[in-house]
Scaffold this motif. Structure first.
Motif, short mmCIF file in Angstrom:
data_model
loop_
_atom_site.label_atom_id
_atom_site.label_comp_id
_atom_site.label_asym_id
_atom_site.label_seq_id
_atom_site.Cartn_x
_atom_site.Cartn_y
_atom_site.Cartn_z
N TRP A 124 0.83 -1.20 0.00
CA TRP A 124 0.00 0.00 0.00
C TRP A 124 0.86 1.25 0.00
O TRP A 124 2.05 1.20 0.29
N ARG A 125 0.22 2.37 -0.39
CA ARG A 125 0.84 3.69 -0.33
C ARG A 125 -0.07 4.59 0.51
O ARG A 125 -1.29 4.46 0.47
N ARG A 126 0.55 5.52 1.23
CA ARG A 126 -0.22 6.43 2.08
C ARG A 126 0.15 7.88 1.78
O ARG A 126 1.33 8.22 1.72
N TYR A 127 -0.87 8.71 1.62
CA TYR A 127 -0.70 10.15 1.41
C TYR A 127 -1.34 10.92 2.55
O TYR A 127 -2.29 10.45 3.19
N SER A 128 -0.85 12.14 2.76
CA SER A 128 -1.52 13.08 3.66
C SER A 128 -1.85 14.34 2.88
O SER A 128 -1.22 14.66 1.87
N GLN A 188 -8.07 1.76 1.45
CA GLN A 188 -7.97 1.19 2.80
C GLN A 188 -8.21 2.21 3.91
O GLN A 188 -8.73 1.86 4.97
N ARG A 189 -7.83 3.44 3.66
CA ARG A 189 -8.07 4.52 4.63
C ARG A 189 -8.43 5.80 3.87
O ARG A 189 -7.78 6.13 2.88
N THR A 203 -5.92 11.61 5.62
CA THR A 203 -5.07 10.45 5.37
C THR A 203 -5.77 9.57 4.32
O THR A 203 -6.94 9.23 4.48
N GLN A 205 -5.08 6.09 2.03
CA GLN A 205 -4.22 4.92 1.83
C GLN A 205 -4.92 3.90 0.95
O GLN A 205 -6.10 3.62 1.12
N GLU A 258 3.56 9.94 1.90
CA GLU A 258 4.15 9.74 3.22
C GLU A 258 4.89 8.42 3.37
O GLU A 258 5.95 8.35 3.99
N GLU A 259 4.33 7.35 2.81
CA GLU A 259 4.88 6.03 3.15
C GLU A 259 4.41 4.98 2.15
O GLU A 259 3.32 5.08 1.58
#
Length: 281
Positions: A124-128, A188-189, A203, A205, A258-259
């Protein structure tokens, strides 16, 4: 041998991640710096391509070197090749960036584990995304990475609307589709919260993102947060399966990659093969 490079960058001065003729891009700067090191063209693969103006704290790329190139990084000194390459790549980037020195930072370099692919092995990738909703929250020192929104936003309404989009869905209404590529993603988020300074931080994701997907989700959610539409409108947009005048992109400058997460070493290759198969069908 395959090398993993962890990066962060200020996307403001760049025309996005990907190479574009005649434009300054993050990939272009990185590959130019790598060529200074190994004296040949190098192509990198990135975990998540970012648009013009979008930043990254936890970007990951991979590249392939000959064993001799890797071990030659120390130039005869008793240095770990990873340490030597990190130092030299930082210096080369400074030369390439010139007045933008510091806009791209190398966080770490390591030999990649067997089967690793920066793009296809990712889970997965996560942005803010940061929003200051009202003049009382507008801080000039943070304007380069915060959306200044004129009217107050209701966080509860934002989360009510966002929650309906979670899961495996076709996000065609929130994407700029690429020819032959799927727009089905697992979100996912998707959530909003007030930070200690009063700003709202979103957030987002997913297993992966389509082109413009995060900015489209945020841009549409702002209508809900303002109270202009009901929370269920976001889900109605999802079901519409079309891009039209209601498809609005939020500004790029508050968006931060972010990640990115990867599976355990024993599952890297299988994950990459599975993801490739999904993207090709």
């Amino acid at each position: 041998m395959r090398i993993r490079v962890d990066l962060s960058y200020d996307g403001g001065p760049f025309s996005g991640w990907a190479l574009q003729p005649g434009r300054r891009t993050v990939q272009g700067a990185l590959e130019e710096a790598l060529e200074l090191l190994v004296r040949r063209p190098i192509r990198v693969t990135v975990a998540g391509r970012t648009d013009a103006g979008v930043h990254a704290r936890g970007q990951v790329v991979h590249l392939d070197l000959a064993d001799s190139e890797w071990h030659g990084m120390a130039r005869g000194q008793e240095l770990d090749p990873a340490v030597a390459m990190t130092r030299r790549l930082r210096g080369a980037l400074n030369r390439v960036l010139g007045d933008l020195t510091g806009a791209v930072q190398v966080r770490g370099i390591t030999p990649a584990l067997p089967g690793f692919d920066a793009r296809f092995s990712a889970l997965w990738r996560r942005y803010s995304y940061r929003i200051a909703d009202g003049p009382a929250l507008w801080d000039p020192l943070e304007r380069a990475f915060t959306l200044w929104h004129k009217s107050p936003l209701d966080v509860e309404l934002l989360n009510q609307g966002a929650s309906r989009l979670l899961g495996l869905q076709n996000f065609l209404s929130f994407c700029k589709p690429r020819e032959g590529a799927t727009t089905i993603r697992e979100l996912q988020r998707f959530e909003f919260a007030r930070a200690e300074d009063g700003a709202i931080v979103a957030t987002v994701q997913a297993d992966a993102f389509c082109h413009n997907m995060v900015r489209a989700l945020i841009g549409s959610a702002l209508y809900v947060g303002e109270g202009a539409v009901e929370p269920g409108w976001l889900y109605e947009r999802l079901l519409a399966q079309k891009r039209d005048a209601k498809s609005v992109l939020a500004a790029p400058h508050p968006l931060v990659f972010e990640e990115v997460a990867y599976p355990s070493a024993s599952e890297l290759l299988a994950r990459a093969e599975l993801t490739r198969a999904r993207r090709e069908h």
